[in-house]
Write a protein that holds these residues in place. Structure first.
Motif, short mmCIF file in Angstrom:
data_model
loop_
_atom_site.label_atom_id
_atom_site.label_comp_id
_atom_site.label_asym_id
_atom_site.label_seq_id
_atom_site.Cartn_x
_atom_site.Cartn_y
_atom_site.Cartn_z
N TYR A 19 41.43 40.10 38.98
CA TYR A 19 42.00 41.42 38.68
C TYR A 19 42.20 42.18 39.99
N VAL A 20 43.46 42.29 40.40
CA VAL A 20 43.74 42.94 41.70
C VAL A 20 43.40 44.42 41.67
N ASN A 21 43.48 45.02 40.50
CA ASN A 21 43.17 46.45 40.38
C ASN A 21 41.72 46.67 39.95
N ALA A 22 40.81 46.09 40.71
CA ALA A 22 39.37 46.29 40.48
C ALA A 22 38.80 47.05 41.66
N PHE A 23 37.95 48.04 41.37
CA PHE A 23 37.37 48.83 42.45
C PHE A 23 36.03 49.43 41.99
N LEU A 24 35.23 49.81 42.96
CA LEU A 24 33.93 50.42 42.67
C LEU A 24 34.08 51.94 42.63
N LYS A 25 33.45 52.53 41.63
CA LYS A 25 33.40 53.99 41.50
C LYS A 25 31.95 54.37 41.26
N LYS A 26 31.28 54.79 42.33
CA LYS A 26 29.84 55.03 42.30
C LYS A 26 29.13 53.74 41.88
N ASP A 27 28.40 53.75 40.77
CA ASP A 27 27.66 52.55 40.33
C ASP A 27 28.36 51.84 39.18
N SER A 28 29.69 51.98 39.14
CA SER A 28 30.47 51.31 38.10
C SER A 28 31.57 50.47 38.73
N LEU A 29 31.88 49.38 38.08
CA LEU A 29 33.01 48.54 38.47
C LEU A 29 34.15 48.86 37.51
N VAL A 30 35.27 49.35 38.04
CA VAL A 30 36.42 49.73 37.22
C VAL A 30 37.51 48.67 37.37
N ILE A 31 38.04 48.21 36.22
CA ILE A 31 39.10 47.21 36.23
C ILE A 31 40.28 47.76 35.44
N GLU A 32 41.45 47.79 36.07
CA GLU A 32 42.67 48.25 35.41
C GLU A 32 43.62 47.08 35.24
N GLU A 33 44.16 46.97 34.03
CA GLU A 33 45.17 45.95 33.76
C GLU A 33 46.22 46.55 32.85
N GLY A 34 47.41 46.79 33.42
CA GLY A 34 48.44 47.46 32.64
C GLY A 34 48.00 48.87 32.29
N THR A 35 48.03 49.17 30.99
CA THR A 35 47.62 50.51 30.53
C THR A 35 46.15 50.54 30.13
N ILE A 36 45.43 49.44 30.30
CA ILE A 36 44.04 49.36 29.88
C ILE A 36 43.11 49.51 31.08
N GLU A 37 42.05 50.29 30.90
CA GLU A 37 41.04 50.45 31.94
C GLU A 37 39.67 50.16 31.36
N ALA A 38 38.90 49.33 32.04
CA ALA A 38 37.55 48.98 31.60
C ALA A 38 36.55 49.35 32.70
N THR A 39 35.37 49.74 32.27
CA THR A 39 34.30 50.12 33.22
C THR A 39 33.05 49.31 32.92
N VAL A 40 32.50 48.70 33.94
CA VAL A 40 31.28 47.91 33.81
C VAL A 40 30.15 48.60 34.58
N SER A 41 29.06 48.87 33.93
CA SER A 41 27.91 49.49 34.58
C SER A 41 27.23 48.46 35.47
N MET A 42 27.22 48.73 36.76
CA MET A 42 26.59 47.81 37.69
C MET A 42 25.05 47.85 37.56
N GLN A 43 24.51 48.96 37.11
CA GLN A 43 23.07 49.05 36.88
C GLN A 43 22.66 48.09 35.78
N ASP A 44 23.41 48.08 34.68
CA ASP A 44 23.11 47.17 33.57
C ASP A 44 23.28 45.71 34.00
N ALA A 45 24.38 45.45 34.72
CA ALA A 45 24.64 44.08 35.17
C ALA A 45 23.55 43.60 36.12
#
Length: 250
Positions: A19-45
């Motif tokens: 996913y080329v549109n992946a970036f860190l935002k504080k303690d979250s990993l944000v992934i954008e694909e088209g019109t969809i955005e997902a957030t993964v908690s790095m603390q949980d991971a």
């Protein structure tokens, strides 16, 4: 074991491989694909990683979950409801998403949209679709709602569609409409597409250029397409209102 900061960077690098549109935002990993955005908690991971002590195992689990979620939420095209819509080449260029578009002529493009009832949803380059099927279906659907041409005034060779629809301007794409135009005003003719619901054709004459300009100016549809008047000549369109400059040599 790696620490939390190292874990975040390593996760980001792994996700960026897919996913080329992946970036860190504080303690979250944000992934954008088209019109969809997902957030993964790095603390949980990271907590999962500390229990499993296997980075690849944890990373693969989150990738699989993310892929499944994207699949569920990805826009599904109903080919029975797609239509081609004529828009200016500038339309949608300021948006964060990229519309699928084909060139028509001069300053005009063909976009594709799905009729959602109260609104249209434009097809994006990132959507999942069969381009050939999409285009064939869009033109077939347009043919089913097309109407004929009628004179605006019995004394003038200016025509419009019989019934205004959201696809009126797109009827110019159909062979059946092109044949009608040729029968009524000839192969060398004038064309105006003020808005999505408007299509105007006229016999090629300077007096009709001024009349078309007036009709363009009073078109009430807010969904504008073009203020230009086009002339079909020698098999292609050119701008009709651009004056020729002549130099007279005595």
């Amino acid at each position: 074991m790696i620490n939390f900061e190292e874990f975040k960077v390593k996760m980001l690098n792994e996700f960026r491989k897919e996913y080329v549109n992946a970036f860190l935002k504080k303690d979250s990993l944000v992934i954008e694909e088209g019109t969809i955005e997902a957030t993964v908690s790095m603390q949980d991971a990271y907590e999962e990683y500390k229990l499993a002590k296997d980075f690849k195992f944890i990373c693969d689990i989150f990738k699989k979950t993310l892929k499944e979620e994207f699949q569920k939420r990805r826009f599904k095209i109903d080919y029975t409801k797609v239509f081609p819509l004529i828009k200016s080449k500038d339309f949608g260029l300021g948006e964060s998403t990229n519309f699928l578009r084909d060139e028509l002529f001069l300053d005009l493009n063909i976009l594709y949209a799905m009729d959602m009832g109260e609104t249209f949803r434009f097809i994006l380059i990132d959507d999942k679709y069969d381009y050939r099927k999409l285009k064939e279906s869009a033109y077939k659907n347009l043919e089913m709602v097309s109407t004929g041409l009628v004179k605006l005034d019995k004394d003038l060779d200016i025509y419009s569609v019989a019934f205004l629809t959201d696809y009126s301007s797109s009827f110019i794409l159909l062979n059946s409409m092109k044949q009608q135009i040729q029968r009524k005003v000839g192969s060398n003719h004038l064309l105006a597409i003020p808005s999505s619901t408007s299509l105007l054709v006229a016999r090629n004459s300077y007096k009709y250029i001024d009349l078309l300009k007036t009709l363009i100016g009073v078109d009430p549809d807010p969904h504008k397409v073009s203020r230009h008047i086009y002339r079909f000549k020698d098999g292609h369109y050119e701008y009709a209102e651009r004056k020729q400059i002549f130099t007279i040599i005595k």
